[in-house]
Scaffold this motif. Structure first.
Motif, PDB file in Angstrom:
ATOM      1  N   ASP A   4       0.816  -1.200   0.000  1.00  0.00           N
ATOM      2  CA  ASP A   4       0.000   0.000   0.000  1.00  0.00           C
ATOM      3  C   ASP A   4       0.856   1.260   0.000  1.00  0.00           C
ATOM      4  OD1 ASP A   4      -2.197  -1.645   0.116  1.00  0.00           O
ATOM      5  OD2 ASP A   4      -2.467  -1.420   2.273  1.00  0.00           O
ATOM      6  N   TYR A   5       2.067   1.169   0.504  1.00  0.00           N
ATOM      7  CA  TYR A   5       2.937   2.336   0.596  1.00  0.00           C
ATOM      8  C   TYR A   5       3.588   2.679  -0.731  1.00  0.00           C
ATOM      9  CZ  TYR A   5       2.241   1.978   5.562  1.00  0.00           C
ATOM     10  OH  TYR A   5       1.669   1.931   6.791  1.00  0.00           O
ATOM     11  N   TRP A   6       3.589   1.750  -1.673  1.00  0.00           N
ATOM     12  CA  TRP A   6       4.232   2.012  -2.962  1.00  0.00           C
ATOM     13  C   TRP A   6       3.598   3.226  -3.638  1.00  0.00           C
ATOM     14  CZ3 TRP A   6       8.749   0.798  -4.481  1.00  0.00           C
ATOM     15  CH2 TRP A   6       9.113   0.966  -5.806  1.00  0.00           C
ATOM     16  N   ARG A   7       2.271   3.303  -3.627  1.00  0.00           N
ATOM     17  CA  ARG A   7       1.594   4.452  -4.227  1.00  0.00           C
ATOM     18  C   ARG A   7       1.935   5.734  -3.482  1.00  0.00           C
ATOM     19  NH1 ARG A   7      -3.520   2.060  -4.192  1.00  0.00           N
ATOM     20  NH2 ARG A   7      -3.370   0.478  -5.763  1.00  0.00           N
ATOM     21  N   SER A  70      15.561   4.866   0.873  1.00  0.00           N
ATOM     22  CA  SER A  70      15.292   3.859   1.899  1.00  0.00           C
ATOM     23  C   SER A  70      13.865   3.322   1.793  1.00  0.00           C
ATOM     24  CB  SER A  70      15.541   4.458   3.296  1.00  0.00           C
ATOM     25  OG  SER A  70      16.885   4.867   3.411  1.00  0.00           O
ATOM     26  N   LEU A  71      12.917   4.211   1.557  1.00  0.00           N
ATOM     27  CA  LEU A  71      11.522   3.785   1.402  1.00  0.00           C
ATOM     28  C   LEU A  71      11.326   2.948   0.135  1.00  0.00           C
ATOM     29  CD1 LEU A  71       9.814   7.085   2.540  1.00  0.00           C
ATOM     30  CD2 LEU A  71       9.670   4.878   3.728  1.00  0.00           C
ATOM     31  N   GLU A  72      12.005   3.318  -0.937  1.00  0.00           N
ATOM     32  CA  GLU A  72      11.928   2.524  -2.162  1.00  0.00           C
ATOM     33  C   GLU A  72      12.505   1.133  -1.941  1.00  0.00           C
ATOM     34  OE1 GLU A  72      12.439   6.301  -5.235  1.00  0.00           O
ATOM     35  OE2 GLU A  72      14.050   4.825  -5.084  1.00  0.00           O
ATOM     36  N   VAL A  73      13.584   1.046  -1.189  1.00  0.00           N
ATOM     37  CA  VAL A  73      14.185  -0.262  -0.914  1.00  0.00           C
ATOM     38  C   VAL A  73      13.208  -1.130  -0.128  1.00  0.00           C
ATOM     39  CG1 VAL A  73      16.039  -1.462   0.323  1.00  0.00           C
ATOM     40  CG2 VAL A  73      16.572   0.516  -1.117  1.00  0.00           C
ATOM     41  N   VAL A  74      12.511  -0.554   0.835  1.00  0.00           N
ATOM     42  CA  VAL A  74      11.501  -1.319   1.586  1.00  0.00           C
ATOM     43  C   VAL A  74      10.438  -1.854   0.632  1.00  0.00           C
ATOM     44  CG1 VAL A  74       9.643  -1.169   3.304  1.00  0.00           C
ATOM     45  CG2 VAL A  74      11.849  -0.084   3.768  1.00  0.00           C
ATOM     46  N   ALA A  75       9.882  -0.981  -0.210  1.00  0.00           N
ATOM     47  CA  ALA A  75       8.807  -1.394  -1.120  1.00  0.00           C
ATOM     48  C   ALA A  75       9.299  -2.424  -2.138  1.00  0.00           C
ATOM     49  CB  ALA A  75       8.229  -0.170  -1.826  1.00  0.00           C
ATOM     50  N   ASP A  91       9.162  -7.334   9.713  1.00  0.00           N
ATOM     51  CA  ASP A  91      10.202  -6.698  10.529  1.00  0.00           C
ATOM     52  C   ASP A  91      11.545  -6.686   9.797  1.00  0.00           C
ATOM     53  OD1 ASP A  91       8.236  -6.539  12.490  1.00  0.00           O
ATOM     54  OD2 ASP A  91       9.501  -7.383  14.067  1.00  0.00           O
ATOM     55  N   GLN A  92      11.898  -7.787   9.160  1.00  0.00           N
ATOM     56  CA  GLN A  92      13.172  -7.856   8.440  1.00  0.00           C
ATOM     57  C   GLN A  92      13.206  -6.860   7.283  1.00  0.00           C
ATOM     58  OE1 GLN A  92      12.906 -12.078   7.461  1.00  0.00           O
ATOM     59  NE2 GLN A  92      14.740 -12.487   8.688  1.00  0.00           N
ATOM     60  N   VAL A  93      12.156  -6.845   6.487  1.00  0.00           N
ATOM     61  CA  VAL A  93      12.110  -5.988   5.306  1.00  0.00           C
ATOM     62  C   VAL A  93      12.143  -4.517   5.706  1.00  0.00           C
ATOM     63  CG1 VAL A  93      10.667  -5.253   3.356  1.00  0.00           C
ATOM     64  CG2 VAL A  93      10.958  -7.689   3.856  1.00  0.00           C
ATOM     65  N   VAL A  94      11.321  -4.123   6.665  1.00  0.00           N
ATOM     66  CA  VAL A  94      11.256  -2.714   7.069  1.00  0.00           C
ATOM     67  C   VAL A  94      12.551  -2.277   7.747  1.00  0.00           C
ATOM     68  CG1 VAL A  94      10.091  -1.053   8.586  1.00  0.00           C
ATOM     69  CG2 VAL A  94       8.746  -2.637   7.191  1.00  0.00           C
ATOM     70  N   THR A  95      13.045  -3.056   8.689  1.00  0.00           N
ATOM     71  CA  THR A  95      14.252  -2.666   9.417  1.00  0.00           C
ATOM     72  C   THR A  95      15.455  -2.570   8.488  1.00  0.00           C
ATOM     73  OG1 THR A  95      13.385  -3.692  11.429  1.00  0.00           O
ATOM     74  CG2 THR A  95      15.741  -3.226  11.372  1.00  0.00           C
ATOM     75  N   CYS A  96      15.680  -3.590   7.696  1.00  0.00           N
ATOM     76  CA  CYS A  96      16.841  -3.578   6.792  1.00  0.00           C
ATOM     77  C   CYS A  96      16.681  -2.537   5.696  1.00  0.00           C
ATOM     78  CB  CYS A  96      17.071  -4.964   6.208  1.00  0.00           C
ATOM     79  SG  CYS A  96      17.608  -6.177   7.425  1.00  0.00           S
ATOM     80  N   MET A 178      19.960  -1.964  -5.343  1.00  0.00           N
ATOM     81  CA  MET A 178      20.485  -1.692  -6.678  1.00  0.00           C
ATOM     82  C   MET A 178      19.399  -1.144  -7.609  1.00  0.00           C
ATOM     83  SD  MET A 178      23.726  -2.272  -6.784  1.00  0.00           S
ATOM     84  CE  MET A 178      23.789  -1.612  -5.132  1.00  0.00           C
ATOM     85  N   TRP A 179      18.193  -1.744  -7.578  1.00  0.00           N
ATOM     86  CA  TRP A 179      17.118  -1.273  -8.445  1.00  0.00           C
ATOM     87  C   TRP A 179      16.678   0.136  -8.054  1.00  0.00           C
ATOM     88  CZ3 TRP A 179      15.777  -2.252 -13.082  1.00  0.00           C
ATOM     89  CH2 TRP A 179      16.016  -3.515 -13.621  1.00  0.00           C
ATOM     90  N   SER A 180      16.613   0.410  -6.774  1.00  0.00           N
ATOM     91  CA  SER A 180      16.243   1.760  -6.349  1.00  0.00           C
ATOM     92  C   SER A 180      17.247   2.774  -6.879  1.00  0.00           C
ATOM     93  CB  SER A 180      16.167   1.846  -4.823  1.00  0.00           C
ATOM     94  OG  SER A 180      16.022   3.190  -4.415  1.00  0.00           O
TER      95      SER A 180
END
Length: 191
Positions: A4-7, A70-75, A91-96, A178-180
């Motif tokens: 949902d945060y991607w948008r 950082s937000l793009e990497v999470v998404a 937790d892993q995805v958001v924290t890292c 890398m993609w971000s």
């Protein structure tokens, strides 16, 4: 949850964008939620995490670039984990994702219209600084620490150690990073 945060990442208002990490943190496990919220408050109140570029000349080299990256990497990490059916936790995805480049805080300053390295000495690498800062606020698993420490991948000579030791979390974080940097790194947000 993260999808949902991607948008919302399309948001161009820096104040609204700065609320996204706090919103992501609200969905963390109870144990980690308060620790990450305290870290985010510290970053907002005492550092330039929310206004810093992610680099001087390369990807996300603009005000707020580190936060956007950082937000793009999470998404991206969440999308990859789902698409590849890799069982990573929220937790892993958001924290890292949020904190993999935390060691860049304070490294750059604007001078004569361009980003320069700050006067402050930085004896440790960005990934090591990231680990030191995050570890002051929340416990990292060995897999999370590994992913943050080596997120730059085999591009760095000191990371050649990684060959054939990659973990799923590391691979997802590295690929999202890398993609971000390649795909979205030149977009700018308005202040």
């Amino acid at each position: 949850m993260i999808l949902d945060y991607w948008r919302l990442l399309e948001e161009q208002d820096s104040e609204k964008l700065a609320q996204l990490p706090f919103r992501l943190a609200l969905d963390l496990s109870e144990e980690r939620r308060m620790q990450v919220l305290i870290l985010l408050e510290h970053l907002r109140d005492k550092t330039n995490y929310f206004t810093s570029p992610a680099s001087r000349k390369h990807h996300h080299a603009f005000i707020g670039g580190l936060l956007r990256h950082s937000l793009e990497v999470v998404a991206l990490a969440q999308h990859l984990a789902i698409a590849l059916r890799i069982g990573l936790t929220y937790d892993q995805v958001v924290t890292c994702g949020l904190f993999h480049d935390l060691g860049k805080v304070g490294r750059y300053q604007m001078s004569n219209g361009e980003w320069k390295h700050s006067e402050q000495d930085h004896l440790l690498s960005v990934p090591i600084c990231s680990l030191v800062i995050v570890s002051k606020y929340t416990y990292l698993t060995q897999k999370e620490a590994f992913a943050i420490l080596y997120h730059d991948g085999l591009y760095l000579p000191e990371n050649q150690y990684l060959a054939n030791k990659e973990t799923p979390l590391y691979l997802i974080l590295h690929t999202a990073d890398m993609w971000s940097g390649r795909k979205f790194g030149e977009l700018e947000i308005s202040s």
